[in-house]
Design a protein around this motif. Structure first.
Motif, PDB file in Angstrom:
ATOM      1  N   GLY A 177       0.798  -1.219   0.000  1.00  0.00           N
ATOM      2  CA  GLY A 177       0.000   0.000   0.000  1.00  0.00           C
ATOM      3  C   GLY A 177       0.830   1.268   0.000  1.00  0.00           C
ATOM      4  N   ASN A 178       1.965   1.258   0.694  1.00  0.00           N
ATOM      5  CA  ASN A 178       2.798   2.459   0.753  1.00  0.00           C
ATOM      6  C   ASN A 178       3.327   2.837  -0.627  1.00  0.00           C
ATOM      7  OD1 ASN A 178       4.234   4.541   2.386  1.00  0.00           O
ATOM      8  ND2 ASN A 178       6.018   3.497   1.528  1.00  0.00           N
ATOM      9  N   SER A 179       3.663   1.830  -1.437  1.00  0.00           N
ATOM     10  CA  SER A 179       4.154   2.103  -2.786  1.00  0.00           C
ATOM     11  C   SER A 179       3.060   2.723  -3.650  1.00  0.00           C
ATOM     12  CB  SER A 179       4.672   0.814  -3.433  1.00  0.00           C
ATOM     13  OG  SER A 179       5.766   0.292  -2.712  1.00  0.00           O
ATOM     14  N   LYS A 207      -6.731   6.517  -8.486  1.00  0.00           N
ATOM     15  CA  LYS A 207      -6.671   5.058  -8.625  1.00  0.00           C
ATOM     16  C   LYS A 207      -5.575   4.477  -7.732  1.00  0.00           C
ATOM     17  CE  LYS A 207      -7.710   1.079 -10.577  1.00  0.00           C
ATOM     18  NZ  LYS A 207      -8.994   0.420 -10.248  1.00  0.00           N
ATOM     19  N   ALA A 208      -4.431   5.156  -7.684  1.00  0.00           N
ATOM     20  CA  ALA A 208      -3.326   4.686  -6.845  1.00  0.00           C
ATOM     21  C   ALA A 208      -3.711   4.727  -5.363  1.00  0.00           C
ATOM     22  CB  ALA A 208      -2.083   5.543  -7.096  1.00  0.00           C
ATOM     23  N   TYR A 209      -4.381   5.796  -4.940  1.00  0.00           N
ATOM     24  CA  TYR A 209      -4.821   5.889  -3.544  1.00  0.00           C
ATOM     25  C   TYR A 209      -5.828   4.775  -3.216  1.00  0.00           C
ATOM     26  CZ  TYR A 209      -2.705  10.565  -3.243  1.00  0.00           C
ATOM     27  OH  TYR A 209      -1.828  11.617  -3.230  1.00  0.00           O
ATOM     28  N   GLN A 210      -6.693   4.480  -4.153  1.00  0.00           N
ATOM     29  CA  GLN A 210      -7.672   3.399  -3.935  1.00  0.00           C
ATOM     30  C   GLN A 210      -6.975   2.053  -3.779  1.00  0.00           C
ATOM     31  OE1 GLN A 210     -10.102   4.078  -7.386  1.00  0.00           O
ATOM     32  NE2 GLN A 210     -11.445   5.544  -6.363  1.00  0.00           N
ATOM     33  N   ASN A 211      -5.932   1.826  -4.572  1.00  0.00           N
ATOM     34  CA  ASN A 211      -5.153   0.587  -4.433  1.00  0.00           C
ATOM     35  C   ASN A 211      -4.420   0.557  -3.096  1.00  0.00           C
ATOM     36  OD1 ASN A 211      -5.789  -0.743  -6.840  1.00  0.00           O
ATOM     37  ND2 ASN A 211      -4.302   0.431  -8.001  1.00  0.00           N
ATOM     38  N   ALA A 212      -3.947   1.719  -2.647  1.00  0.00           N
ATOM     39  CA  ALA A 212      -3.246   1.790  -1.363  1.00  0.00           C
ATOM     40  C   ALA A 212      -4.170   1.395  -0.220  1.00  0.00           C
ATOM     41  CB  ALA A 212      -2.710   3.199  -1.144  1.00  0.00           C
ATOM     42  N   GLU A 213      -5.431   1.784  -0.312  1.00  0.00           N
ATOM     43  CA  GLU A 213      -6.397   1.491   0.753  1.00  0.00           C
ATOM     44  C   GLU A 213      -6.682  -0.002   0.892  1.00  0.00           C
ATOM     45  OE1 GLU A 213      -9.984   3.868   1.145  1.00  0.00           O
ATOM     46  OE2 GLU A 213      -9.041   5.467  -0.003  1.00  0.00           O
ATOM     47  N   LYS A 214      -6.352  -0.778  -0.134  1.00  0.00           N
ATOM     48  CA  LYS A 214      -6.571  -2.236  -0.054  1.00  0.00           C
ATOM     49  C   LYS A 214      -5.608  -2.896   0.925  1.00  0.00           C
ATOM     50  CE  LYS A 214      -8.222  -2.424  -4.845  1.00  0.00           C
ATOM     51  NZ  LYS A 214      -7.898  -2.862  -6.222  1.00  0.00           N
ATOM     52  N   ARG A 217      -2.560  -2.168   6.364  1.00  0.00           N
ATOM     53  CA  ARG A 217      -1.613  -1.332   7.125  1.00  0.00           C
ATOM     54  C   ARG A 217      -1.782   0.149   6.797  1.00  0.00           C
ATOM     55  NH1 ARG A 217       3.674  -4.171   5.098  1.00  0.00           N
ATOM     56  NH2 ARG A 217       2.391  -3.987   3.220  1.00  0.00           N
ATOM     57  N   MET A 218      -2.218   0.444   5.570  1.00  0.00           N
ATOM     58  CA  MET A 218      -2.336   1.837   5.148  1.00  0.00           C
ATOM     59  C   MET A 218      -3.571   2.519   5.727  1.00  0.00           C
ATOM     60  SD  MET A 218       0.331   2.599   3.537  1.00  0.00           S
ATOM     61  CE  MET A 218      -0.139   4.207   2.894  1.00  0.00           C
ATOM     62  N   LYS A 219      -4.463   1.741   6.292  1.00  0.00           N
ATOM     63  CA  LYS A 219      -5.671   2.331   6.863  1.00  0.00           C
ATOM     64  C   LYS A 219      -5.364   3.157   8.115  1.00  0.00           C
ATOM     65  CE  LYS A 219      -8.873  -0.818   4.695  1.00  0.00           C
ATOM     66  NZ  LYS A 219      -9.858  -1.889   4.823  1.00  0.00           N
TER      67      LYS A 219
END
Length: 420
Positions: A177-179, A207-214, A217-219
């Protein structure tokens, strides 16, 4: 003999875990007062040094052991936001004793970044990468490159480098998620650096932020929600922006994200009230008659609000008259106007990146290839409903039959900062 080796691994393991736990605290602890975080990190870093200091002297004699000791001490000392020379000294010793210690190079780069020596910090990250590809190092390099964009002549080229390094990190671990978060930030920076005209960069960022939320740990990362809400604000996805700012505020009260929520709610209420007020005025009929007399370029088809499709309307032009300029609290250069078309339909016009005096009340506008959005959503029990047209380029607006001169465009910029 085996017991002695096991004991040696145990003491080093405890020291490594103490450093890791300290950085976990840094990345997840967000009190109301940011100063409380600094004092907490200082307190915990003092405690984290104890397992390191408990390692017997005979287990620190060899160069590789000494290098690890210096690296861990420097890393622990550097956990606070401000630059500490003591941390740099320990990390510098570590890389001299063991140049293959990639994470020591990474920590040294972060430490040097804090004192403002960006070129030396970049050298450290590149040296770390020379030991092998690493997603954490690539992300830090990407972030540093975005910081170095500020004041540089080749800004677009540098931010593109940042995007490429962010993408490279993702190829190493597509689920990290961090990437993805880092790529979102890089695309958002690119949007501003290139004059805030490339809408695709905003969509890529989202789109990248949405992938990060998956990534679970990024939550815990409030900046992810704040930055995602910022993108949604520019895209006028009001409901998502409000939810994102609220989530950020709950995770980190010091971000003042609740202020963003309040500003947006005030704007939405104002837009709705103004639309309701003007829709009843008799003056609309006389306004509409002046609009109907405007001649259009034959390459565009004249349209009114009621026939527009949701989204981009290519080859179409809407003629409207400005009823008023809507003042609002946001510092972003997104201007709002109340406009009436020839069918006496009122709508909200939003134009990005123009000066306050570029469009005035009473001006007749020709909006080329408008982006239409039927806004309708609920927030905290209140339903918001109005029609909106957005134009993203200065060239899409003709004011009283004339194109806006280039000096009416304004730009805004954001750059990466070193986050503790």
């Amino acid at each position: 003999m085996a017991g002695a080796v096991g004991n040696e691994e145990d003491v080093w393991g405890k020291a490594i875990k103490a450093a890791d736990d300290l950085y976990e605290l840094r990345d997840t602890f967000f009190p109301q007062n940011p100063d409380d975080k600094i004092s907490k990190l200082q307190q915990e870093s003092d405690l984290a040094l104890k397992p390191l200091d408990s390692i017997p002297a005979e287990q620190r004699k060899l160069p590789l052991q000494r290098a690890t000791y210096e690296y861990l001490r420097g890393k622990i000392l550097d956990v606070v936001p401000d630059y500490r020379k003591e941390a740099e000294d320990h990390l510098s010793k570590a890389v001299k004793l063991n140049p293959s210690l990639a994470d020591a190079w990474l920590c040294l780069g972060n430490c040097i970044w804090k004192k403002g020596d960006l070129t030396s910090a970049k050298n450290c990250f590149n040296l770390a990468l020379s030991k092998g590809s690493n997603k954490k190092i690539l992300c830090q390099l990407s972030m540093l490159e975005r910081r170095m964009v500020q004041g540089a002549e080749n800004q677009a080229e540098m931010v593109e480098q940042s995007i490429q390094h962010a993408k490279e990190a993702i190829t190493l671990d597509v689920k990290d998620g961090n990437s993805w978060y880092n790529l979102g930030n890089a695309c958002l920076t690119s949007f501003f650096v290139t004059g805030a005209w490339d809408h695709s960069k905003l969509l890529q960022s989202l789109k990248a932020y949405q992938n990060a939320e998956k990534d679970e740990r990024m939550k815990l990362n409030p900046d992810l929600y704040f930055n995602g809400a910022t993108v949604n604000k520019y895209l006028e996805n009001y409901d998502r922006a409000l939810s994102g700012f609220e989530a950020a505020a709950l995770k980190d009260p010091s971000l003042n994200a609740f202020e963003e929520v309040e500003k947006m709610v005030n704007l939405l209420k104002k837009l709705e009230n103004l639309l309701k007020g003007h829709s009843r005025e008799k003056i609309l009929a006389s306004l509409a008659s002046t609009i109907g007399a405007v001649n259009l370029n034959s390459s565009y088809k004249r349209a009114t609000l009621d026939v527009l499709s949701e989204g981009l309307n290519k080859g179409v032009a809407v003629v409207g008259k400005v009823l008023l300029f809507v003042k609002h609290e946001s510092i972003t250069p997104l201007r709002y106007y109340l406009v009436c078309d020839s069918n006496q339909s009122c709508f909200v016009l939003s134009v990005y990146g123009i000066r306050n005096d570029a469009i005035k009340e009473g001006d007749v506008l020709i909006l080329l290839e408008p982006y239409f959005h039927n806004v309708e959503f609920s927030w905290k029990g209140k339903c918001y409903k109005f029609k909106s047209i957005r134009v993203d380029f200065l060239e899409q607006v003709l004011v009283n039959g004339k194109a806006l001169p280039p000096h009416q465009a304004i730009r805004t910029s954001i750059f990466a900062q070193h986050k503790p």
